[in-house]
Write a protein that holds these residues in place. Structure first.
Motif, short mmCIF file in Angstrom:
data_model
loop_
_atom_site.label_atom_id
_atom_site.label_comp_id
_atom_site.label_asym_id
_atom_site.label_seq_id
_atom_site.Cartn_x
_atom_site.Cartn_y
_atom_site.Cartn_z
N ASN A 198 3.19 -7.96 -22.59
CA ASN A 198 3.66 -6.78 -23.41
C ASN A 198 2.54 -6.21 -24.26
OD1 ASN A 198 6.23 -6.89 -22.40
ND2 ASN A 198 7.02 -8.38 -24.20
N GLY A 248 12.40 -9.88 -20.37
CA GLY A 248 11.34 -10.81 -20.57
C GLY A 248 11.53 -11.65 -22.08
N LEU A 249 11.59 -11.03 -23.02
CA LEU A 249 11.77 -11.74 -24.34
C LEU A 249 12.87 -12.51 -24.66
CD1 LEU A 249 9.80 -8.91 -26.78
CD2 LEU A 249 8.81 -11.48 -26.32
N GLN A 258 15.30 -2.18 -24.18
CA GLN A 258 13.93 -1.78 -24.57
C GLN A 258 13.98 -1.08 -26.02
OE1 GLN A 258 13.26 -0.11 -20.80
NE2 GLN A 258 12.01 -1.98 -20.32
N VAL A 259 13.13 -1.03 -26.72
CA VAL A 259 13.09 -0.27 -28.09
C VAL A 259 13.05 1.19 -27.87
CG1 VAL A 259 11.85 0.21 -30.16
CG2 VAL A 259 11.85 -2.16 -29.06
N LYS A 316 0.45 -4.15 -22.31
CA LYS A 316 1.08 -2.96 -21.98
C LYS A 316 1.40 -1.81 -22.86
CE LYS A 316 5.53 -3.80 -20.82
NZ LYS A 316 6.54 -4.59 -20.13
N ASP A 327 -1.66 -7.54 -31.41
CA ASP A 327 -2.16 -6.28 -30.50
C ASP A 327 -2.34 -5.25 -31.55
OD1 ASP A 327 0.18 -4.74 -30.46
OD2 ASP A 327 0.96 -5.76 -29.26
N ILE A 363 6.55 -2.04 -33.47
CA ILE A 363 7.84 -1.98 -33.49
C ILE A 363 8.66 -1.78 -34.43
CG2 ILE A 363 9.93 -3.60 -32.76
CD1 ILE A 363 7.96 -5.26 -31.25
N GLY A 404 9.16 -2.39 -16.88
CA GLY A 404 9.58 -3.51 -17.61
C GLY A 404 11.17 -3.53 -17.38
N THR A 405 11.75 -4.73 -17.40
CA THR A 405 13.21 -5.07 -17.20
C THR A 405 13.96 -5.05 -18.55
OG1 THR A 405 12.92 -7.26 -17.19
CG2 THR A 405 12.62 -6.22 -15.08
N GLY A 406 13.19 -5.56 -19.62
CA GLY A 406 14.10 -5.56 -20.75
C GLY A 406 14.48 -7.11 -20.80
P1 ADP Z 1 10.22 -5.50 -21.18
O1 ADP Z 1 10.14 -5.95 -19.74
O2 ADP Z 1 10.55 -4.25 -21.30
O3 ADP Z 1 8.68 -5.42 -21.49
P2 ADP Z 1 10.81 -7.32 -23.24
O4 ADP Z 1 12.03 -8.27 -23.23
O5 ADP Z 1 9.50 -8.36 -22.81
O6 ADP Z 1 11.19 -6.35 -21.94
O7 ADP Z 1 10.47 -6.52 -24.29
C1 ADP Z 1 11.57 -6.01 -24.76
C2 ADP Z 1 11.06 -4.63 -25.64
O8 ADP Z 1 10.40 -5.16 -27.00
C3 ADP Z 1 10.00 -3.88 -24.86
O9 ADP Z 1 10.46 -3.18 -23.94
C4 ADP Z 1 9.31 -3.20 -26.28
O10 ADP Z 1 10.34 -2.06 -26.59
C5 ADP Z 1 9.36 -4.21 -27.10
N1 ADP Z 1 8.01 -4.86 -27.14
C6 ADP Z 1 7.74 -6.19 -26.78
N2 ADP Z 1 6.64 -6.45 -27.11
C7 ADP Z 1 6.08 -5.31 -27.63
C8 ADP Z 1 4.71 -5.34 -28.09
N3 ADP Z 1 3.73 -6.20 -28.17
N4 ADP Z 1 4.45 -4.07 -28.84
C9 ADP Z 1 5.54 -3.11 -28.81
N5 ADP Z 1 6.77 -3.19 -28.45
C10 ADP Z 1 7.05 -4.34 -27.79
#
Ligand code: ADP
Length: 469
Positions: free
Chosen positions: A356, A418-419, A403-404, A359, A384, A389, A414-416
């Motif tokens: 992330n 991961g986190l 996703q934001v 990316k 980073d 965000i 991305g799948t949204g």
């Molecule tokens: P994705 O597969 O979309 O990365 P995640 O669950 O990993 O899904 O992340 C969810 C959302 O959180 C991302 O789509 C992004 O909008 C935001 N995000 C996560 N990490 C970061 C980061 N380091 N900088 C900016 N936005 C982030």
């Protein structure tokens, strides 16, 4: 059906404990819960009556009342082991409740009538108020079973009217006298007692219905979740196998050592392979999510050095880092950063945080990974200099398939998921995950674990059954 058979049918139905387990259990539980409250008021009434009336008869009746309480306590013990299924025992319990109620209501009424009888002058303020308290108490706490409540209140009502009629028979007063007024007032109050009892009864019924509805909803939700979980599992497994061979074939074609394909085909092959990898990542995420939610993910916790874990994760994402032109720097504590973790799962979380960070960074930026020990905690942070965000979207960041800024993310993919998966994995580690961020300046995600002071701590395999329960 004539009136007698109807009455018999109602009576039999009343003694059928099927579907009444909850009410019977609630009744007995409440009876036992308020035993000291009841005893306190009986004793206070007995002492008061003993001071002003014949103490021997007062305590005689009071002893009978206490005896009926003991019967209730015994009933509570024997009902404790009733599972609600055995109908014969249920019927026995119901009969004992009815018998106990009759003896207790008669004893209480006799105790109070005895006071009224001893009053020589007209007017029975004290016994009538005692009757009123007993009736209101019954209306409030016996509302679980209408039959039992009715039985007790009928006996009390009889006592009420008996006390009011005592003076009518004793003094045969004219209709204009206070004695008749007292009788009419008693009838008036009886109506209110009936009304209160009805309100409590209906309130209890409503609660029971709501509880049943909630139970049903809960069952339905559980069944739907089960179906969803099975569906996800089957579909993901069915997709994963053919997808692996498709991706393998595409990679072979892309490498195209034998020049079997024209160069013009390469862009198409690249797109197909990239989308194949995306699909594969999605299937893997779905499978992880399903395992976590079904409580089927197995964790193998071992003591390990957090710095080593971070270095391994950085190595795993090195290819992607050079592809996007972002430099990764590490600042890890040399020793004393030992935590208990499942290596594979924690690497998965770190990979997610790192990819992330890469990316969402511009080419030439730096991502810094820090590992440090603070008191009894070990903190890993991934910082980073990327897009950042905005405030107030924590639920979106850690949500499922969210996703934001979806338009932005489409560019980077991305799948949204991961986190969300990372958060669940970190929670199973008894650890925390969070972030701080400023739009346009960058984001720092951090993980915080309990620090192990003794690195030889036991390993343990842990099947996460908490979620499944
Ligand atoms: P994705 O597969 O979309 O990365 P995640 O669950 O990993 O899904 O992340 C969810 C959302 O959180 C991302 O789509 C992004 O909008 C935001 N995000 C996560 N990490 C970061 C980061 N380091 N900088 C900016 N936005 C982030």
């Amino acid at each position: 059906m004539n009136a007698l058979t109807k009455l018999q049918a109602t009576w039999l139905d009343w003694f059928n404990p099927e579907g009444r387990e909850q009410k019977i259990k609630d009744y007995i539980a409440l009876a036992n819960k308020f035993i000291w409250k009841r005893q306190g008021s009986f004793l206070a009434a007995a002492i008061l009556a003993a001071i002003y009336f014949d103490a021997i008869t007062v305590f005689g009746y009071y002893s009978i009342v206490v005896l009926t309480e003991l019967l209730d306590v015994r009933l509570g013990w024997s009902a404790k082991n009733w599972d609600g299924q055995d109908l014969i025992t249920g019927r026995k319990i119901l009969k004992r409740i009815a018998i106990n109620t009759t003896i207790s209501a008669v004893a209480i009424s006799a105790f109070i009538i005895n006071i009224a009888v001893q009053q020589a002058a007209p007017g029975h303020f004290t016994p009538l108020f005692f009757m009123l308290s007993a009736s209101v108490f019954a209306a409030m706490y016996n509302s679980q079973m209408s039959g039992i409540l009715l039985l007790r209140l009928s006996i009390y009502m009889f006592a009420f009217v008996y006390i009011a009629l005592l003076d009518v028979f004793r003094f045969t007063p004219p209709l204009s006298s206070n004695i008749w007024l007292e009788l009419w007032t008693v009838i008036f109050v009886l109506y209110f007692i009936g009304d209160i009892a009805m309100k409590f009864y209906l309130g209890y019924q409503w609660n029971i219905k709501q509880m049943d509805r909630l139970k049903e909803e809960n069952e339905r939700t559980k069944a739907a979740l089960e179906v969803k979980s099975q569906f996800l599992s089957v579909v993901s497994h069915e997709l994963r196998t053919p997808l692996t061979s498709i991706i393998g074939s595409l990679e072979l074609m892309k490498n195209n050592k034998a020049q079997a394909f024209p160069d013009s085909l390469m862009p198409v092959l690249n797109i197909a392979a990239r989308n194949g990898h995306r699909l594969h990542a999605l299937v893997e995420d779905l499978l992880d999510l399903q395992k976590l939610e079904a409580g089927e993910m197995v964790f193998e916790f071992k003591p390990m050095d957090a710095g080593d874990l971070v270095r391994e994760a950085i190595d795993a994402t090195a290819g992607y880092a050079s592809k996007v032109g972002v430099q990764v720097e590490i600042d890890a504590c040399e020793e004393g950063c030992v935590i208990k973790a499942d290596q594979k799962r924690l690497i998965q979380v770190l990979n997610n945080l790192l990819s992330n960070a890469l990316k969402f960074s511009d080419e030439g930026a730096v991502v810094t990974v820090n590992v440090s020990a603070i008191d009894d905690r070990v903190r890993i942070s991934v910082q980073d200099e990327g897009v950042g965000i905005p405030d107030g979207v924590r639920d979106v960041v850690f949500g499922k398939f969210t996703q934001v800024d979806s338009s932005d993310i489409r560019k980077v993919g991305g799948t949204g998921l991961g986190l969300n998966i990372s958060q669940q994995i970190i929670e199973r580690h008894d650890a925390e995950i969070d972030y701080v961020s400023e739009v346009g300046k960058g984001t720092t995600f951090h993980l915080e674990f309990n620090r192990l002071t003794d690195a030889t701590g036991d390993s343990e395999t842990f099947r996460d059954v908490t979620q499944a329960a």
